[in-house]
Design a protein around this motif. Sequence first.
Motif, PDB file in Angstrom:
ATOM      1  N   MET A   1     -13.181  -4.929  24.041  1.00 18.28           N
ATOM      2  CA  MET A   1     -13.736  -7.004  24.731  1.00 18.28           C
ATOM      3  C   MET A   1     -13.091  -7.308  23.099  1.00 18.28           C
ATOM      4  SD  MET A   1     -16.506  -9.075  26.552  1.00 18.28           S
ATOM      5  CE  MET A   1     -16.819  -7.653  27.643  1.00 18.28           C
ATOM      6  N   GLY A   2     -12.665  -8.425  22.698  1.00 20.68           N
ATOM      7  CA  GLY A   2     -12.460  -8.745  21.842  1.00 20.68           C
ATOM      8  C   GLY A   2     -13.424 -10.034  21.571  1.00 20.68           C
ATOM      9  N   PHE A   3     -13.276 -10.695  20.275  1.00 20.88           N
ATOM     10  CA  PHE A   3     -14.918 -10.982  20.532  1.00 20.88           C
ATOM     11  C   PHE A   3     -14.944 -12.814  20.547  1.00 20.88           C
ATOM     12  CE2 PHE A   3     -16.725 -14.995  17.370  1.00 20.88           C
ATOM     13  CZ  PHE A   3     -18.349 -13.971  16.985  1.00 20.88           C
ATOM     14  N   VAL A   4     -13.740 -13.287  20.941  1.00 20.46           N
ATOM     15  CA  VAL A   4     -13.593 -14.675  22.080  1.00 20.46           C
ATOM     16  C   VAL A   4     -14.483 -14.661  23.465  1.00 20.46           C
ATOM     17  CG1 VAL A   4     -12.649 -16.316  23.104  1.00 20.46           C
ATOM     18  CG2 VAL A   4     -11.874 -15.357  20.363  1.00 20.46           C
ATOM     19  N   GLN A   5     -13.615 -13.483  23.913  1.00 21.81           N
ATOM     20  CA  GLN A   5     -13.920 -13.111  25.517  1.00 21.81           C
ATOM     21  C   GLN A   5     -15.665 -12.655  25.396  1.00 21.81           C
ATOM     22  OE1 GLN A   5     -11.516  -9.749  27.076  1.00 21.81           O
ATOM     23  NE2 GLN A   5     -12.724 -10.406  28.903  1.00 21.81           N
ATOM     24  N   GLN A   6     -15.295 -11.719  24.325  1.00 19.96           N
ATOM     25  CA  GLN A   6     -17.576 -11.473  24.347  1.00 19.96           C
ATOM     26  C   GLN A   6     -18.598 -12.517  24.460  1.00 19.96           C
ATOM     27  OE1 GLN A   6     -19.044  -8.106  23.654  1.00 19.96           O
ATOM     28  NE2 GLN A   6     -20.160  -9.004  24.645  1.00 19.96           N
ATOM     29  N   ILE A   7     -17.833 -13.823  24.068  1.00 19.72           N
ATOM     30  CA  ILE A   7     -18.773 -14.947  23.771  1.00 19.72           C
ATOM     31  C   ILE A   7     -18.089 -15.851  24.944  1.00 19.72           C
ATOM     32  CG2 ILE A   7     -19.162 -14.595  21.214  1.00 19.72           C
ATOM     33  CD1 ILE A   7     -17.762 -17.150  20.457  1.00 19.72           C
ATOM     34  N   SER A   8     -17.892 -15.858  25.704  1.00 19.75           N
ATOM     35  CA  SER A   8     -17.116 -16.993  26.300  1.00 19.75           C
ATOM     36  C   SER A   8     -17.944 -16.808  28.342  1.00 19.75           C
ATOM     37  CB  SER A   8     -15.632 -16.883  26.903  1.00 19.75           C
ATOM     38  OG  SER A   8     -15.277 -17.056  26.106  1.00 19.75           O
ATOM     39  N   GLY A   9     -18.723 -15.471  27.612  1.00 20.92           N
ATOM     40  CA  GLY A   9     -19.501 -15.665  29.239  1.00 20.92           C
ATOM     41  C   GLY A   9     -20.457 -16.816  29.458  1.00 20.92           C
ATOM     42  N   THR A  10     -21.041 -16.444  30.925  1.00 23.14           N
ATOM     43  CA  THR A  10     -22.097 -17.637  31.601  1.00 23.14           C
ATOM     44  C   THR A  10     -23.397 -17.611  30.655  1.00 23.14           C
ATOM     45  OG1 THR A  10     -23.247 -16.017  32.943  1.00 23.14           O
ATOM     46  CG2 THR A  10     -21.404 -18.155  33.607  1.00 23.14           C
ATOM     47  N   MET A  11     -24.279 -16.358  30.162  1.00 24.59           N
ATOM     48  CA  MET A  11     -24.981 -16.298  29.231  1.00 24.59           C
ATOM     49  C   MET A  11     -24.421 -17.306  27.218  1.00 24.59           C
ATOM     50  SD  MET A  11     -27.944 -16.505  30.154  1.00 24.59           S
ATOM     51  CE  MET A  11     -29.474 -16.593  31.548  1.00 24.59           C
ATOM     52  N   PRO A  12     -25.362 -17.152  26.906  1.00 19.56           N
ATOM     53  CA  PRO A  12     -25.000 -17.360  25.352  1.00 19.56           C
ATOM     54  C   PRO A  12     -24.478 -15.707  24.596  1.00 19.56           C
ATOM     55  CG  PRO A  12     -26.676 -18.953  25.218  1.00 19.56           C
ATOM     56  CD  PRO A  12     -26.094 -18.113  26.689  1.00 19.56           C
ATOM     57  N   ALA A  13     -23.981 -15.040  23.680  1.00 23.42           N
ATOM     58  CA  ALA A  13     -24.033 -13.753  23.483  1.00 23.42           C
ATOM     59  C   ALA A  13     -24.612 -13.820  22.149  1.00 23.42           C
ATOM     60  CB  ALA A  13     -22.425 -14.024  23.182  1.00 23.42           C
ATOM     61  N   ILE A  14     -25.553 -12.695  22.136  1.00 27.79           N
ATOM     62  CA  ILE A  14     -26.894 -12.366  20.639  1.00 27.79           C
ATOM     63  C   ILE A  14     -26.120 -11.786  19.660  1.00 27.79           C
ATOM     64  CG2 ILE A  14     -28.928 -11.692  20.468  1.00 27.79           C
ATOM     65  CD1 ILE A  14     -29.974 -12.002  23.732  1.00 27.79           C
ATOM     66  N   VAL A 123      -6.784 -13.264   7.893  1.00 24.25           N
ATOM     67  CA  VAL A 123      -7.354 -13.209   9.283  1.00 24.25           C
ATOM     68  C   VAL A 123      -6.872 -12.702  10.835  1.00 24.25           C
ATOM     69  CG1 VAL A 123      -9.989 -13.638  10.358  1.00 24.25           C
ATOM     70  CG2 VAL A 123      -9.865 -14.070   7.591  1.00 24.25           C
ATOM     71  N   HIS A 124      -6.339 -13.776  10.337  1.00 21.75           N
ATOM     72  CA  HIS A 124      -5.165 -13.351  12.066  1.00 21.75           C
ATOM     73  C   HIS A 124      -4.442 -11.940  11.932  1.00 21.75           C
ATOM     74  CE1 HIS A 124      -6.187 -17.844  14.029  1.00 21.75           C
ATOM     75  NE2 HIS A 124      -6.801 -16.501  14.198  1.00 21.75           N
ATOM     76  N   GLU A 125      -3.743 -11.865  10.627  1.00 24.99           N
ATOM     77  CA  GLU A 125      -2.882 -10.588  10.666  1.00 24.99           C
ATOM     78  C   GLU A 125      -3.768  -9.791  10.294  1.00 24.99           C
ATOM     79  OE1 GLU A 125      -1.098 -11.269   6.493  1.00 24.99           O
ATOM     80  OE2 GLU A 125       0.125 -13.246   7.335  1.00 24.99           O
ATOM     81  N   ALA A 126      -4.611  -9.458  10.206  1.00 26.85           N
ATOM     82  CA  ALA A 126      -5.738  -8.483  10.482  1.00 26.85           C
ATOM     83  C   ALA A 126      -6.472  -8.141  12.090  1.00 26.85           C
ATOM     84  CB  ALA A 126      -6.859  -8.453   9.490  1.00 26.85           C
ATOM     85  N   GLY A 127      -6.052  -8.663  12.417  1.00 24.07           N
ATOM     86  CA  GLY A 127      -6.380  -8.497  13.961  1.00 24.07           C
ATOM     87  C   GLY A 127      -7.541  -9.643  14.951  1.00 24.07           C
ATOM     88  N   ALA A 128      -8.276 -10.095  13.735  1.00 20.11           N
ATOM     89  CA  ALA A 128      -9.880 -10.242  13.624  1.00 20.11           C
ATOM     90  C   ALA A 128      -9.095 -12.583  14.729  1.00 20.11           C
ATOM     91  CB  ALA A 128     -10.742 -10.882  12.474  1.00 20.11           C
ATOM     92  N   ALA A 129     -10.686 -12.621  14.821  1.00 21.96           N
ATOM     93  CA  ALA A 129     -10.963 -14.350  15.131  1.00 21.96           C
ATOM     94  C   ALA A 129     -11.647 -15.244  14.600  1.00 21.96           C
ATOM     95  CB  ALA A 129     -12.005 -14.051  16.457  1.00 21.96           C
ATOM     96  N   VAL A 130     -11.178 -16.388  13.904  1.00 23.03           N
ATOM     97  CA  VAL A 130     -11.550 -17.224  13.403  1.00 23.03           C
ATOM     98  C   VAL A 130     -12.438 -18.155  13.926  1.00 23.03           C
ATOM     99  CG1 VAL A 130     -10.723 -19.186  12.141  1.00 23.03           C
ATOM    100  CG2 VAL A 130      -9.468 -16.937  12.004  1.00 23.03           C
ATOM    101  N   VAL A 131     -13.864 -18.139  13.263  1.00 23.35           N
ATOM    102  CA  VAL A 131     -14.921 -18.844  13.933  1.00 23.35           C
ATOM    103  C   VAL A 131     -14.829 -20.271  12.884  1.00 23.35           C
ATOM    104  CG1 VAL A 131     -17.110 -18.806  13.744  1.00 23.35           C
ATOM    105  CG2 VAL A 131     -15.963 -17.184  14.912  1.00 23.35           C
ATOM    106  N   ALA A 132     -14.618 -21.074  12.887  1.00 24.75           N
ATOM    107  CA  ALA A 132     -14.213 -22.215  11.907  1.00 24.75           C
ATOM    108  C   ALA A 132     -15.995 -22.912  11.779  1.00 24.75           C
ATOM    109  CB  ALA A 132     -13.400 -23.855  12.400  1.00 24.75           C
TER     110      ALA A 132
END
Length: 238
Positions: A1-14, A123-132
């Motif tokens: 699962m990617g990072f964005v999907q991981q934090i897209s659930g109904t509960m806040p990811a910890i 960061v995107h070239e490295a396959g990671a998500a960007v958190v602004a």
Amino acid sequence: MGFVQQISGTMPAIAVPLTAKTAPELIAQAKAVCASPAAIAEWRVDAWPDVPLAVGQTVAAALHAANKQLLLTCRTQAQGGAFVGAVSDYGALYRRLLAISPDAVDIEAHWPVAARKALVALVHEAGAAVVASAHDFTATPTLAAGQQQLTAQAAWADVVKLATMPQTPADTLTLLALSAWAKKALPCPAIVIGMGALGQLTRVATGAFASALTFATLGAASAPGQLSVQAIVGIQEG
Ligand SMILES: O=C1C[C@@](O)(C(=O)O)C[C@@H](O)[C@@H]1O
């Protein structure tokens, strides 16, 4: 699962901060995350910017083997961290650590646009998500200003984050309203956090007011007002 999907659930990811300045402590902190219900470790590399790459690789391998995600964060002094340096030093640190394959990288929104764009591309070239991310220790924006700020951040990032230090209960309510708005209006997950005692409501909020992610501790905190993982899980599980 990617990072964005991981934090897209109904509960806040910890997410648990890793703040150590030595290899044994850092690896112990990572292992504690592996054994915990937290989904994410936020490695605060500003605590130890000249960490050997091999140590970073050990940390990342341990987390990934346990199916945990790694968010890499270099927090500058002005935004509440320990990093002092030019944007070129900040970029160089991230460039070196992208070799450990983080799942996401925190980029502070205040940097000059050209430098920021170059970093986002890397960061995107490295396959990671960007958190602004943006922090304010003295003021909380109005709801309209906060909406504008998160909308601007969403134009160049995969996840947006705003953390402020509420000075009044009304500031905390503004952050909760911003979180509820972001869920409906933004194309990406939003992390909205109130620091200090007044902000704690934002760290435990679920449902319509939930932040996409909440930072919680297994020991050392990385910001004022963070609650323990155990406390957050207790609230989330009811
Ligand atoms: O941006 C944030 C949020 C935070 O400041 C908090 O208040 O929990 C903690 C930081 O480690 C993280 O990078």
